[in-house]
Design an enzyme around this catalytic site. Structure first.
Site, PDB file in Angstrom:
ATOM      1  N   ASP A  93       0.819  -1.219   0.000  1.00 38.11           N
ATOM      2  CA  ASP A  93       0.000   0.000   0.000  1.00 38.11           C
ATOM      3  C   ASP A  93       0.848   1.262   0.000  1.00 38.11           C
ATOM      4  O   ASP A  93       2.065   1.192  -0.108  1.00 38.11           O
ATOM      5  CB  ASP A  93      -1.065  -0.013   1.096  1.00 38.11           C
ATOM      6  CG  ASP A  93      -0.493  -0.431   2.422  1.00 38.11           C
ATOM      7  OD1 ASP A  93       0.650  -0.048   2.704  1.00 38.11           O
ATOM      8  OD2 ASP A  93      -1.208  -1.150   3.157  1.00 38.11           O
ATOM      9  N   LYS A 131      -4.487   3.746  -1.268  1.00 36.75           N
ATOM     10  CA  LYS A 131      -5.311   4.820  -1.818  1.00 36.75           C
ATOM     11  C   LYS A 131      -4.467   5.656  -2.763  1.00 36.75           C
ATOM     12  O   LYS A 131      -3.350   6.022  -2.462  1.00 36.75           O
ATOM     13  CB  LYS A 131      -5.819   5.716  -0.687  1.00 36.75           C
ATOM     14  CG  LYS A 131      -7.188   5.314  -0.219  1.00 36.75           C
ATOM     15  CD  LYS A 131      -7.623   6.164   0.955  1.00 36.75           C
ATOM     16  CE  LYS A 131      -7.294   5.450   2.241  1.00 36.75           C
ATOM     17  NZ  LYS A 131      -7.663   6.131   3.444  1.00 36.75           N
ATOM     18  N   MET A 182      -1.674   9.012  12.460  1.00 35.25           N
ATOM     19  CA  MET A 182      -2.938   9.207  11.744  1.00 35.25           C
ATOM     20  C   MET A 182      -3.785  10.356  12.253  1.00 35.25           C
ATOM     21  O   MET A 182      -4.999  10.308  12.166  1.00 35.25           O
ATOM     22  CB  MET A 182      -3.807   7.922  11.819  1.00 35.25           C
ATOM     23  CG  MET A 182      -3.157   6.728  11.216  1.00 35.25           C
ATOM     24  SD  MET A 182      -4.247   5.301  11.216  1.00 35.25           S
ATOM     25  CE  MET A 182      -4.100   4.755  12.910  1.00 35.25           C
TER      26      MET A 182
HETATM   27  N1  SAH Z   1       2.336   0.489  10.588  1.00 37.16           N
HETATM   28  C1  SAH Z   1       2.707   1.860  10.375  1.00 37.16           C
HETATM   29  C2  SAH Z   1       1.590   2.811  10.759  1.00 37.16           C
HETATM   30  C3  SAH Z   1       0.359   2.661   9.920  1.00 37.16           C
HETATM   31  S1  SAH Z   1      -0.880   3.832  10.298  1.00 37.16           S
HETATM   32  C4  SAH Z   1       3.993   2.160  11.149  1.00 37.16           C
HETATM   33  O1  SAH Z   1       4.429   1.347  11.958  1.00 37.16           O
HETATM   34  O2  SAH Z   1       4.607   3.201  10.889  1.00 37.16           O
HETATM   35  C5  SAH Z   1      -0.530   5.100   9.157  1.00 37.16           C
HETATM   36  C6  SAH Z   1       0.082   6.287   9.851  1.00 37.16           C
HETATM   37  O3  SAH Z   1       1.431   6.053  10.091  1.00 37.16           O
HETATM   38  C7  SAH Z   1       0.059   7.564   9.056  1.00 37.16           C
HETATM   39  O4  SAH Z   1      -1.181   8.208   9.124  1.00 37.16           O
HETATM   40  C8  SAH Z   1       1.136   8.355   9.748  1.00 37.16           C
HETATM   41  O5  SAH Z   1       0.671   8.881  10.963  1.00 37.16           O
HETATM   42  C9  SAH Z   1       2.131   7.266  10.084  1.00 37.16           C
HETATM   43  N2  SAH Z   1       3.230   7.150   9.114  1.00 37.16           N
HETATM   44  C10 SAH Z   1       3.599   6.063   8.447  1.00 37.16           C
HETATM   45  N3  SAH Z   1       4.697   6.299   7.699  1.00 37.16           N
HETATM   46  C11 SAH Z   1       5.023   7.585   7.928  1.00 37.16           C
HETATM   47  C12 SAH Z   1       6.068   8.430   7.477  1.00 37.16           C
HETATM   48  N4  SAH Z   1       6.991   8.014   6.625  1.00 37.16           N
HETATM   49  N5  SAH Z   1       6.104   9.693   7.945  1.00 37.16           N
HETATM   50  C13 SAH Z   1       5.187  10.138   8.814  1.00 37.16           C
HETATM   51  N6  SAH Z   1       4.184   9.387   9.249  1.00 37.16           N
HETATM   52  C14 SAH Z   1       4.098   8.126   8.833  1.00 37.16           C
END
Ligand code: SAH
Length: 516
Positions: free
Chosen positions: A45, A67, A182
């Site tokens: 994704d 998305k 998020m």
């Molecule tokens: N499993 C992922 C989180 C998924 S939820 C993890 O461990 O990072 C999705 C959220 O993750 C986004 O809305 C944002 O808040 C955060 N996120 C994921 N990658 C990011 C990035 N490179 N920079 C900033 N926020 C990130």
């Protein structure tokens, strides 16, 4: 490939829930890379950096379920079904998820669906954005003097809705460092709720968006003013928010955003196989690199003819390599025919340019003559200095359709020249990593050309030229080709190799001549 035979031999489908890390390719685990290399099917994704798809097998099925502007995500239910279906068909299925697969993002639900279907599975943890995001903004999530616990919470739920699962009163009381994922859209109501629960107004807050990528941006403020600042600059998801005293440490610990090429979006047009070194060097300086290979190396039209020349390699006085690709193509065949490097006999080796010479040395062979530039005159005069070429037998290893000036000039001086057509370059028609789409949507600051053919092949793609994208060329021949096509060269390397090109790019941006 070993992995391939493995997956076809064992007809047991498996599902791997793999953490893709926060974005920076260097933050992917070795196990994740292995899984990608071996997968039959990869389901990813939009938070998983698509560059890592270039590690996949050419015949892997790659499915995007995130998305995209205007399109809707494949629903969670459908994703679960897809994973189960492919695994049931005996496939090795890699479900690639941004960050860590079990930190938000519904990885747990996918794991349950897989387990319920009775499918074998493996979890590959990843570096979560919740920790890496702050770290890349210079914010440690703990500090002995500041906090002894960290809370991760989702900002997905509206705190003002009744039945919000997050107990903000408890959070306020708990203190420590709090990391929110998020939550950019709801930041205002979340901050308001925290204030209402008694958190102090001047608590430092930072938001890091697209953390660990070349698009990383950080916005800091206080609990009181952060929402306003976010609205003010139009700061958008995906972002990680950090609430806590540790945010102040950024002032001295911020490192990532200070590197020489930070925030510069640079396109690398080399073949997938060769792009690695240039990309790595640019990334190490902080650039946001995307590889957009325009060509691919394929065997020559008449492989047999080339193989016959390789077989007779020992009968030549000189073997002349004009490119690293030529060296590779030559030795691939050579070591199929012979299992001893000494079979090359008394042939001396000339390699044009440092990268070509390096490739020869990789095979533990000495380079006897190394003209620095691929200008026929320069090569010929090097030979003259070594005592001329009259009556010498020379094998010239080159690409199909390359310039043949060199062969003509050597023959004119009395050499007996055979031309070994070792490989051909063909347009890269695939866009596995979505780099072309990316270029169109996000634009770029700079495009790099490392040979005339990269210029020609890039232009053949017919992509619209992103606004303000400047050009860096590895040397005069490449520059000339680009100019002949109406491009303007902003950067030309003084040393015509990858290191030289990177140095020139760095100098250019350090002088502040670049856009953006
Ligand atoms: N499993 C992922 C989180 C998924 S939820 C993890 O461990 O990072 C999705 C959220 O993750 C986004 O809305 C944002 O808040 C955060 N996120 C994921 N990658 C990011 C990035 N490179 N920079 C900033 N926020 C990130």
């Amino acid at each position: 490939m070993e992995s391939k035979s493995k997956s076809t031999n064992e007809n047991v489908g498996r599902c791997f829930l793999v953490g893709a890390g926060p974005g920076d390719l260097g933050l992917v685990t070795l196990r994740a890379k292995e899984c990608i290399e071996q997968a039959d099917v990869i389901v990813y994704d939009h938070l998983a950096n698509p560059e890592m798809l270039s590690w996949a097998r050419d015949d892997a099925e790659i499915i995007y379920v995130g998305k995209r502007a205007g399109e809707h995500a494949l629903g969670q239910e459908k994703i679960n079904v897809l994973l189960v279906e492919r695994a049931r068909a005996g496939k090795q299925v890699v479900r690639l998820k941004g960050g860590d697969p079990f930190v938000f993002g519904r990885g747990a639900e996918e794991a349950s669906a897989i387990v319920d279907a009775g499918i074998e599975f493996e979890i590959v943890p990843g570096i979560t954005s919740a920790i890496a995001g702050p770290a890349y903004a210079g914010i440690p999530v703990t500090h002995r003097a500041e906090n002894s616990h960290v809370t991760f919470f989702t900002g997905h739920e509206d705190p003002e809705k009744t039945g919000s699962p997050i107990d903000y009163a408890a959070l306020a009381k708990l203190g420590g460092t709090q990391v929110m994922l998020m939550g950019v859209q709801r930041l205002e109501s979340i901050a308001r709720e925290m204030l209402k629960q008694g958190v102090r107004e001047d608590l430092p807050v930072a938001l890091v968006r697209w953390a660990t990528t070349g698009r990383q941006e950080t916005l800091t403020g206080t609990l009181q003013n952060i929402a306003q600042r976010v609205a003010g600059v139009g700061f958008e998801a995906p972002a990680v928010a950090v609430f806590g005293e540790v945010v102040a440490l950024r002032e001295s610990l911020n490192w990532y955003e200070k590197r020489p090429l930070s925030g510069k979006r640079i396109v690398v047009t080399r073949t997938r196989k060769q792009a690695g070194e240039l990309s790595a060097q640019l990334r190490a300086l902080g650039a946001y690199v995307f590889e957009l290979p325009t060509i691919r190396i394929e065997p020559p039209g008449d492989l047999r003819a080339f193989a016959e020349l390789v077989q007779d390699a020992h009968s030549y006085d000189w073997i002349v390599f004009t490119s690293a690709n030529g060296v590779e193509a030559f030795f691939e065949i050579f070591f199929k025919l012979y299992d001893d490097g000494r079979e090359i006999g008394g042939a001396r080796i000339a390699a044009i340019g440092p990268a070509t010479a390096q490739r020869v040395k990789d095979f533990h062979l000495h380079v006897d003559l190394q003209p620095d530039e691929f200008v026929a005159e320069a090569v010929v005069s090097e030979f003259q200095r070594q005592g001329g070429v009259e009556n010498l037998r020379i094998l010239l290893v080159r690409a199909e359709k390359a310039r043949d000036v060199l062969a003509k000039q050597l023959s004119a001086l009395g050499a007996i020249v055979d031309e070994g057509l070792a490989y051909r370059t063909v347009p890269e028609t695939r866009d596995t990593t979505g780099a072309r789409r990316h270029l169109l949507e996000e634009g770029a600051d700079l495009i790099t050309f490392t040979s005339s053919s990269t210029v020609e092949n890039f232009l053949t793609l017919g992509l619209p030229w992103p606004e303000g994208m400047q050009v860096a060329s590895i040397g005069p021949i490449t520059s000339k080709t680009a100019r002949d096509h109406g491009l303007k060269i902003e950067i030309e390397a003084r040393r015509h190799d990858i290191g030289g090109l990177v140095e020139a790019i760095r100098e250019f941006f350090e002088k502040g001549k670049g856009h953006g």
